[in-house]
Scaffold this motif. Sequence first.
Motif, PDB file in Angstrom:
ATOM      1  N   THR A   3       0.859  -1.180   0.000  1.00  0.00           N
ATOM      2  CA  THR A   3       0.000   0.000   0.000  1.00  0.00           C
ATOM      3  C   THR A   3       0.891   1.223   0.000  1.00  0.00           C
ATOM      4  OG1 THR A   3      -1.669  -1.169   1.237  1.00  0.00           O
ATOM      5  CG2 THR A   3      -1.837   1.218   1.206  1.00  0.00           C
ATOM      6  N   SER A   5       0.805   5.208   0.227  1.00  0.00           N
ATOM      7  CA  SER A   5      -0.046   6.346   0.539  1.00  0.00           C
ATOM      8  C   SER A   5       0.861   7.501   0.920  1.00  0.00           C
ATOM      9  CB  SER A   5      -0.982   5.966   1.684  1.00  0.00           C
ATOM     10  OG  SER A   5      -1.836   7.043   1.951  1.00  0.00           O
ATOM     11  N   ARG A 140      -8.753   5.592  -3.784  1.00  0.00           N
ATOM     12  CA  ARG A 140      -7.768   4.516  -3.863  1.00  0.00           C
ATOM     13  C   ARG A 140      -7.821   3.837  -5.220  1.00  0.00           C
ATOM     14  NH1 ARG A 140      -5.803   0.511   0.785  1.00  0.00           N
ATOM     15  NH2 ARG A 140      -5.022   2.543   1.408  1.00  0.00           N
ATOM     16  N   ASP A 156      -3.317   5.642  -2.871  1.00  0.00           N
ATOM     17  CA  ASP A 156      -4.342   6.662  -2.634  1.00  0.00           C
ATOM     18  C   ASP A 156      -4.008   7.869  -3.498  1.00  0.00           C
ATOM     19  OD1 ASP A 156      -5.832   5.168  -0.821  1.00  0.00           O
ATOM     20  OD2 ASP A 156      -4.433   5.657   0.798  1.00  0.00           O
TER      21      ASP A 156
END
Length: 201
Positions: A3, A5, A140, A156
């Motif tokens: 992920t 971000s 996202r 994101d």
Amino acid sequence: MRTASVSRDDLFAPAMLQLVDDAQGGARYWPGFVDADTARRWFEVLSAQADWRHLRRPMYDRVVDVPRLLANYPVDALPADLPLADMLARVRERVPAPFSSIGMNFYRDGQDSVAMHGDKLHTLRDGHPIALVSLGAPRRMLIRAVADHADRVAIDLMPGSLLVMSHAMQSTHEHGIPKARHAAPRISVVFRARPPVASLL
Ligand SMILES: O=C(O)CCC(=O)C(=O)O
Ligand SMILES: [Fe+2]
């Protein structure tokens, strides 16, 4: 899943994140491509004044709503009241490609989405990337390898960010914006290099 971000205000955020690697640059993400005021101004004008259309598409034996609004402009006929020429010039400074078409998506809320897909290769000039500017609320995006769905990354997409995806990646990877429980309106502005019309026939 990885992920990624990054917020514009994060002092330690890298200027650019490499999300996918390939010989054509893969997927690269610049969180602070333009400042917050510029992103807000662009969002306000585009949301209010672009020629948004609600399309319906045949799917199997039904006709379904496309779950977002769309607007399209060829770069040789950009309306003067929209900031698209300015956006195009700034994108070209970062990514010098022969962009010829601008496609926009308007996600009105978390129910709007785009299914996992690779952009259609026959509508793109070989070797040239796709550049995508995000405005409005963050959303996202998922990117996954076609050969191994476990090989995926979630990013994101922040307002004022730029995501560049290679042409090659459109066949090795899929990307999409899944539905979200809560999401404020978002616009993505997608710059593509289209092949000359004759080669589409
Ligand atoms: O809205 C986005 O960030 C993705 C849009 C997209 O994948 C497309 O227009 O092909
Ligand atoms: Fe796409």
